[in-house]
Design a protein around this motif. Sequence first.
Motif, PDB file in Angstrom:
ATOM      1  N   SER A  60      72.315 -55.603  -9.469  1.00 54.53           N
ATOM      2  CA  SER A  60      72.248 -53.852 -10.266  1.00 54.53           C
ATOM      3  C   SER A  60      73.718 -52.673  -9.982  1.00 54.53           C
ATOM      4  O   SER A  60      73.279 -52.646  -8.741  1.00 54.53           O
ATOM      5  CB  SER A  60      71.115 -53.888  -9.863  1.00 54.53           C
ATOM      6  OG  SER A  60      70.144 -53.666  -9.176  1.00 54.53           O
ATOM      7  N   ILE A  61      73.518 -52.447 -11.025  1.00 51.89           N
ATOM      8  CA  ILE A  61      74.049 -50.671 -10.702  1.00 51.89           C
ATOM      9  C   ILE A  61      73.365 -49.900 -10.405  1.00 51.89           C
ATOM     10  O   ILE A  61      71.951 -50.017 -10.524  1.00 51.89           O
ATOM     11  CB  ILE A  61      74.973 -50.664 -11.889  1.00 51.89           C
ATOM     12  CG1 ILE A  61      75.595 -51.269 -12.426  1.00 51.89           C
ATOM     13  CG2 ILE A  61      74.953 -48.932 -11.910  1.00 51.89           C
ATOM     14  CD1 ILE A  61      76.246 -50.646 -14.254  1.00 51.89           C
ATOM     15  N   GLY A  62      73.926 -49.255  -9.260  1.00 55.80           N
ATOM     16  CA  GLY A  62      73.372 -48.474  -8.297  1.00 55.80           C
ATOM     17  C   GLY A  62      72.014 -48.787  -7.401  1.00 55.80           C
ATOM     18  O   GLY A  62      71.677 -48.021  -6.916  1.00 55.80           O
ATOM     19  N   SER A  63      71.901 -50.090  -7.183  1.00 60.92           N
ATOM     20  CA  SER A  63      70.929 -50.311  -5.987  1.00 60.92           C
ATOM     21  C   SER A  63      71.715 -50.017  -4.552  1.00 60.92           C
ATOM     22  O   SER A  63      70.645 -49.681  -4.202  1.00 60.92           O
ATOM     23  CB  SER A  63      71.147 -52.227  -6.123  1.00 60.92           C
ATOM     24  OG  SER A  63      72.501 -53.246  -5.459  1.00 60.92           O
ATOM     25  N   LYS A  64      72.906 -50.033  -4.651  1.00 65.11           N
ATOM     26  CA  LYS A  64      73.241 -49.116  -2.989  1.00 65.11           C
ATOM     27  C   LYS A  64      74.813 -49.286  -3.385  1.00 65.11           C
ATOM     28  O   LYS A  64      75.443 -49.389  -3.775  1.00 65.11           O
ATOM     29  CB  LYS A  64      73.030 -50.474  -2.047  1.00 65.11           C
ATOM     30  CG  LYS A  64      73.735 -51.735  -1.991  1.00 65.11           C
ATOM     31  CD  LYS A  64      73.817 -52.675  -1.350  1.00 65.11           C
ATOM     32  CE  LYS A  64      74.527 -53.610  -1.219  1.00 65.11           C
ATOM     33  NZ  LYS A  64      74.542 -55.069   0.243  1.00 65.11           N
ATOM     34  N   PRO A  65      75.003 -47.734  -2.541  1.00 64.92           N
ATOM     35  CA  PRO A  65      76.656 -47.328  -2.681  1.00 64.92           C
ATOM     36  C   PRO A  65      78.141 -48.935  -1.807  1.00 64.92           C
ATOM     37  O   PRO A  65      77.154 -49.198  -0.998  1.00 64.92           O
ATOM     38  CB  PRO A  65      77.230 -46.352  -1.737  1.00 64.92           C
ATOM     39  CG  PRO A  65      75.564 -45.881  -1.158  1.00 64.92           C
ATOM     40  CD  PRO A  65      74.318 -47.105  -1.335  1.00 64.92           C
ATOM     41  N   SER A  70      84.674 -43.554  -3.673  1.00 64.02           N
ATOM     42  CA  SER A  70      83.832 -43.693  -2.017  1.00 64.02           C
ATOM     43  C   SER A  70      82.943 -41.915  -1.557  1.00 64.02           C
ATOM     44  O   SER A  70      81.927 -42.579  -1.161  1.00 64.02           O
ATOM     45  CB  SER A  70      84.828 -44.137  -1.309  1.00 64.02           C
ATOM     46  OG  SER A  70      85.878 -42.729  -0.879  1.00 64.02           O
ATOM     47  N   ASP A  71      82.914 -41.221  -1.916  1.00 68.10           N
ATOM     48  CA  ASP A  71      82.363 -40.042  -1.404  1.00 68.10           C
ATOM     49  C   ASP A  71      81.183 -39.941  -2.261  1.00 68.10           C
ATOM     50  O   ASP A  71      79.789 -39.279  -2.139  1.00 68.10           O
ATOM     51  CB  ASP A  71      82.739 -39.049  -2.135  1.00 68.10           C
ATOM     52  CG  ASP A  71      83.808 -38.352  -1.237  1.00 68.10           C
ATOM     53  OD1 ASP A  71      84.160 -38.909  -0.236  1.00 68.10           O
ATOM     54  OD2 ASP A  71      84.609 -37.819  -2.152  1.00 68.10           O
ATOM     55  N   GLY A  72      80.304 -40.835  -3.642  1.00 67.26           N
ATOM     56  CA  GLY A  72      79.791 -41.042  -4.208  1.00 67.26           C
ATOM     57  C   GLY A  72      79.978 -40.123  -5.359  1.00 67.26           C
ATOM     58  O   GLY A  72      78.110 -40.033  -5.812  1.00 67.26           O
ATOM     59  N   THR A  73      80.647 -39.596  -5.884  1.00 62.51           N
ATOM     60  CA  THR A  73      80.141 -38.866  -6.474  1.00 62.51           C
ATOM     61  C   THR A  73      81.190 -39.258  -8.153  1.00 62.51           C
ATOM     62  O   THR A  73      81.058 -37.848  -9.206  1.00 62.51           O
ATOM     63  CB  THR A  73      80.975 -36.953  -6.470  1.00 62.51           C
ATOM     64  OG1 THR A  73      82.239 -37.506  -5.805  1.00 62.51           O
ATOM     65  CG2 THR A  73      80.545 -36.526  -4.683  1.00 62.51           C
ATOM     66  N   TYR A  74      81.109 -39.965  -8.031  1.00 63.05           N
ATOM     67  CA  TYR A  74      82.195 -40.715  -9.137  1.00 63.05           C
ATOM     68  C   TYR A  74      80.535 -40.558 -10.332  1.00 63.05           C
ATOM     69  O   TYR A  74      79.615 -41.512 -10.151  1.00 63.05           O
ATOM     70  CB  TYR A  74      82.668 -42.084  -8.904  1.00 63.05           C
ATOM     71  CG  TYR A  74      83.435 -42.716 -10.318  1.00 63.05           C
ATOM     72  CD1 TYR A  74      84.624 -42.046 -10.874  1.00 63.05           C
ATOM     73  CD2 TYR A  74      82.981 -43.133 -11.277  1.00 63.05           C
ATOM     74  CE1 TYR A  74      85.147 -42.263 -12.341  1.00 63.05           C
ATOM     75  CE2 TYR A  74      83.530 -43.817 -12.575  1.00 63.05           C
ATOM     76  CZ  TYR A  74      85.052 -43.862 -12.738  1.00 63.05           C
ATOM     77  OH  TYR A  74      85.346 -43.486 -13.798  1.00 63.05           O
ATOM     78  N   PRO A  75      80.766 -40.254 -11.540  1.00 66.13           N
ATOM     79  CA  PRO A  75      79.621 -40.427 -12.478  1.00 66.13           C
ATOM     80  C   PRO A  75      79.652 -41.856 -13.441  1.00 66.13           C
ATOM     81  O   PRO A  75      80.558 -42.374 -13.818  1.00 66.13           O
ATOM     82  CB  PRO A  75      79.775 -39.591 -13.431  1.00 66.13           C
ATOM     83  CG  PRO A  75      81.155 -39.290 -13.716  1.00 66.13           C
ATOM     84  CD  PRO A  75      82.321 -39.517 -12.567  1.00 66.13           C
ATOM     85  N   ILE A  76      78.178 -42.528 -12.714  1.00 67.56           N
ATOM     86  CA  ILE A  76      78.468 -43.709 -13.143  1.00 67.56           C
ATOM     87  C   ILE A  76      77.017 -43.257 -13.989  1.00 67.56           C
ATOM     88  O   ILE A  76      76.247 -43.503 -13.406  1.00 67.56           O
ATOM     89  CB  ILE A  76      78.051 -44.675 -12.486  1.00 67.56           C
ATOM     90  CG1 ILE A  76      79.568 -45.031 -11.553  1.00 67.56           C
ATOM     91  CG2 ILE A  76      77.652 -46.292 -12.741  1.00 67.56           C
ATOM     92  CD1 ILE A  76      79.471 -45.691  -9.934  1.00 67.56           C
ATOM     93  N   VAL A  77      77.105 -43.893 -15.264  1.00 72.07           N
ATOM     94  CA  VAL A  77      75.987 -44.453 -15.993  1.00 72.07           C
ATOM     95  C   VAL A  77      75.742 -45.187 -17.351  1.00 72.07           C
ATOM     96  O   VAL A  77      76.278 -45.232 -17.737  1.00 72.07           O
ATOM     97  CB  VAL A  77      76.277 -42.868 -17.228  1.00 72.07           C
ATOM     98  CG1 VAL A  77      75.102 -42.944 -18.275  1.00 72.07           C
ATOM     99  CG2 VAL A  77      76.672 -41.016 -17.123  1.00 72.07           C
TER     100      VAL A  77
END
Length: 96
Positions: free
Chosen positions: A4-9, A68-75
């Motif tokens: 699922s989306i957002g389960s782990k980076p 890679s920084d984890g700052t990309y907005p995923i909605v």
Amino acid sequence: MVESIGSKPVKADLGVVRVAAATPAPKIRTSAPSAPSDVAQTGSLVQSLSAGPPVDLDQVARVKQAISDGTYPIVPGTIADNMLAMRLKMTQEGSN
């Protein structure tokens, strides 16, 4: 298996791949003559598109860095809406 989306980076170094500029397409003769202005516009369009890379490599690098920084907005809602819209468009195009 699909996670699922957002389960782990996900951290992956896929690298930036350079794509060679497209070569102009060879002219194809048709039985119907085309207007000279259309041919001139098409030729100038092909030249302008082949002058540069097909993608903005700087933008790709910025998006990769943000992911890679984890700052990309995923909605997830926006992703789902876009997937449904694509499916609807494909279904409509297929029925024509």
